[in-house]
Design an enzyme around this catalytic site. Structure first.
Site, PDB file in Angstrom:
ATOM      1  N   CYS A  55      10.897   9.051  -5.589  1.00 35.92           N
ATOM      2  CA  CYS A  55      10.380   9.483  -4.281  1.00 35.92           C
ATOM      3  C   CYS A  55      11.197   9.989  -3.340  1.00 35.92           C
ATOM      4  O   CYS A  55      11.291  11.155  -2.839  1.00 35.92           O
ATOM      5  CB  CYS A  55       9.907   8.108  -3.543  1.00 35.92           C
ATOM      6  SG  CYS A  55      11.153   6.993  -3.479  1.00 35.92           S
ATOM      7  N   MET A  80       5.802   0.104   2.965  1.00 30.97           N
ATOM      8  CA  MET A  80       7.123  -0.059   3.277  1.00 30.97           C
ATOM      9  C   MET A  80       7.869   1.511   3.822  1.00 30.97           C
ATOM     10  O   MET A  80       7.874   2.467   2.818  1.00 30.97           O
ATOM     11  CB  MET A  80       7.939  -0.367   2.059  1.00 30.97           C
ATOM     12  CG  MET A  80       7.424  -1.850   1.526  1.00 30.97           C
ATOM     13  SD  MET A  80       8.503  -2.636   0.218  1.00 30.97           S
ATOM     14  CE  MET A  80       8.091  -1.290  -1.202  1.00 30.97           C
ATOM     15  N   MET A 133       0.980  -1.130  -0.039  1.00 32.37           N
ATOM     16  CA  MET A 133       0.068   0.153  -0.068  1.00 32.37           C
ATOM     17  C   MET A 133       0.830   1.221   0.133  1.00 32.37           C
ATOM     18  O   MET A 133       1.817   1.576   1.094  1.00 32.37           O
ATOM     19  CB  MET A 133      -0.962  -0.028   1.219  1.00 32.37           C
ATOM     20  CG  MET A 133      -1.827  -1.302   1.452  1.00 32.37           C
ATOM     21  SD  MET A 133      -3.156  -1.229   0.228  1.00 32.37           S
ATOM     22  CE  MET A 133      -4.465  -0.070   1.076  1.00 32.37           C
ATOM     23  N   SER A 134       0.826   2.123  -1.005  1.00 27.97           N
ATOM     24  CA  SER A 134       1.403   3.236  -1.247  1.00 27.97           C
ATOM     25  C   SER A 134       0.690   4.524  -0.585  1.00 27.97           C
ATOM     26  O   SER A 134       1.219   5.783  -0.557  1.00 27.97           O
ATOM     27  CB  SER A 134       1.979   3.645  -2.524  1.00 27.97           C
ATOM     28  OG  SER A 134       0.647   3.880  -3.207  1.00 27.97           O
ATOM     29  N   GLY A 135      -0.753   4.226  -0.447  1.00 25.09           N
ATOM     30  CA  GLY A 135      -1.572   5.612   0.043  1.00 25.09           C
ATOM     31  C   GLY A 135      -2.255   5.974  -1.337  1.00 25.09           C
ATOM     32  O   GLY A 135      -2.852   6.990  -0.963  1.00 25.09           O
ATOM     33  N   GLY A 136      -1.894   5.737  -2.536  1.00 22.10           N
ATOM     34  CA  GLY A 136      -2.389   6.019  -3.711  1.00 22.10           C
ATOM     35  C   GLY A 136      -3.672   5.108  -4.043  1.00 22.10           C
ATOM     36  O   GLY A 136      -3.940   4.243  -3.413  1.00 22.10           O
ATOM     37  N   CYS A 149      13.906  -0.579  -6.696  1.00 21.64           N
ATOM     38  CA  CYS A 149      13.164  -0.527  -5.568  1.00 21.64           C
ATOM     39  C   CYS A 149      12.230  -1.946  -5.704  1.00 21.64           C
ATOM     40  O   CYS A 149      12.056  -2.568  -4.665  1.00 21.64           O
ATOM     41  CB  CYS A 149      12.390   0.659  -5.409  1.00 21.64           C
ATOM     42  SG  CYS A 149      11.240   0.712  -4.071  1.00 21.64           S
ATOM     43  N   GLY A 193      -0.331  -2.551  -7.065  1.00 23.76           N
ATOM     44  CA  GLY A 193      -1.235  -1.597  -7.864  1.00 23.76           C
ATOM     45  C   GLY A 193      -0.453  -1.377  -9.102  1.00 23.76           C
ATOM     46  O   GLY A 193      -0.829  -0.382  -9.877  1.00 23.76           O
ATOM     47  N   ASP A 231      -4.324   3.442  -6.576  1.00 20.55           N
ATOM     48  CA  ASP A 231      -3.821   2.105  -7.439  1.00 20.55           C
ATOM     49  C   ASP A 231      -3.956   0.822  -6.455  1.00 20.55           C
ATOM     50  O   ASP A 231      -4.653  -0.057  -6.437  1.00 20.55           O
ATOM     51  CB  ASP A 231      -2.800   2.141  -8.326  1.00 20.55           C
ATOM     52  CG  ASP A 231      -2.794   3.007  -9.528  1.00 20.55           C
ATOM     53  OD1 ASP A 231      -3.874   3.299 -10.094  1.00 20.55           O
ATOM     54  OD2 ASP A 231      -1.941   3.546  -9.788  1.00 20.55           O
TER      55      ASP A 231
END
Length: 352
Positions: free
Chosen positions: A198, A33, A8-11, A102, A126, A13
């Site tokens: 990032c 992460m 989960m990136s917070g986005g 990454c 995603g 997707d």
């Protein structure tokens, strides 16, 4: 019941990817992460993918979906495998692709290792890509939405990793994903996509390297392809192959960075024709399924945002050689070359 870790990136997707896995009946946990602390990379804002707001967005989606949520601390691994390699590559005169590293070392190595440790079945992301299984073998495919296709950055996936990876978004478009997110009431349904590396959100790679290493890179000469001095550059790490803007050279005609001579601290400038090449050599190559025994016809990309070009490829020991049907512009050491057979990724490696 099968169990999935959702990266989960917070986005939007990864949020919709989590929704799909829950709908399929998987027992899911969300995991972000933690890759660095903003202050450690000279960023004081909350605009990067490791920001508190992104973590809270991911947590909110997990809460809405009834999923446990965790933050995994992978900062040491990110520093070693991604940031240090990024710096070493620039210092060697090449141009790195940290997003590929990454994916390779964090998402599909470290996170998958965590998956095994807790007894889960798959890692879900995603990414806009697809995986096809046939006769016990796994094939990596482009996403249906070619404007978002991310197969280029996933070429390092092994058969074992493909077996335990799910890309739920591969057959959908970005517009469809946002519509699903809105219908489900996700707070990040309209959240802007992250476009930058990032840990260098302002795009000033040289400044990041100098501050991270606490060092400066000396001025040197701009030279033409015959070795004639044209002026002074402001540090060799500040330039990439094909660059035209920001050179500060009045040559009377467009000139481009064609080569970086680390040993002599020189940046070689030339014409557009000097950037064209028909062949390349790649190392650290990963073949998705079989290593070809002879020269094959395929297509290739040497940059993320380019259309793949017809070529042939063959192996010589650990090296892979690619010959394009027509010359390609600004093939850059350190970047990835990825081979395709139609919609399928054949493999990829680092341009030498």
């Amino acid at each position: 019941m099968k169990k999935a870790i959702i990266a989960m990136s917070g986005g939007v997707d990864s949020s919709v990817a989590a929704y799909f896995m829950k709908e399929k009946g998987f027992e899911c946990i969300g995991a972000t992460m933690k890759l660095y602390d903003n202050e450690n990379i000279g960023i004081s804002t909350e605009k990067t993918c490791c920001s508190l707001s992104d973590i809270e967005d991911a947590r909110a989606v997990c809460r809405k979906l009834g999923m446990p949520y965790y933050v995994f601390n992978f900062k040491d691994e990110f520093e070693e495998k991604v940031i240090e390699k990024f710096i070493r590559t620039y210092e060697a005169g090449a141009t790195p692709n940290p997003c590929i590293d990454c994916n390779r070392y964090l998402k599909f190595e470290k996170l998958m290792q965590r998956m095994y440790e807790i007894g889960y079945d798959c890692v879900v992301t995603g990414h806009y890509a697809d995986i096809e299984e046939k006769d016990g073998r796994y094939y990596l495919k482009k996403g249906v939405d070619l404007s978002k296709d991310q197969s280029y950055v996933l070429y390092s996936l092994t058969q074992e990793q493909l077996k335990h990876t799910v890309f739920p978004l591969g057959k959908l478009t970005k517009a469809q994903i946002r519509e699903i997110a809105e219908n489900e009431g996700f707070l990040n349904a309209k959240k802007r996509d992250s476009q930058d590396i990032c840990f260098v959100p302002d795009g000033d790679y040289a400044k990041f390297i100098e501050e991270h290493c606490n060092k400066t890179y000396p001025e040197g000469d701009f030279v033409d392809t015959n070795g004639n001095v044209l002026g002074k550059h402001s540090g060799i790490i500040r330039y990439t192959i094909g660059q035209r803007k920001g050179l500060g050279i009045a040559a009377g005609k467009p000139v481009y960075v064609c080569k970086k001579d680390i040993e002599n601290n020189q940046v070689v400038l030339g014409l557009n024709d000097d950037l064209m090449s028909k062949t390349l050599e790649a190392v650290d190559f990963n073949w998705i399924y079989d290593v070809p025994e002879k020269r094959i016809k395929c297509s290739a990309k040497t940059r993320y945002n380019m259309k793949e070009q017809p070529c042939s490829a063959w192996t010589e020991g650990e090296k892979v050689f690619v010959e394009f049907d027509s010359p390609q512009r600004a093939v850059t050491s350190g970047q990835a070359v990825v081979l395709y057979d139609g919609d399928y990724v054949i493999g990829g490696g680092t341009i030498k």
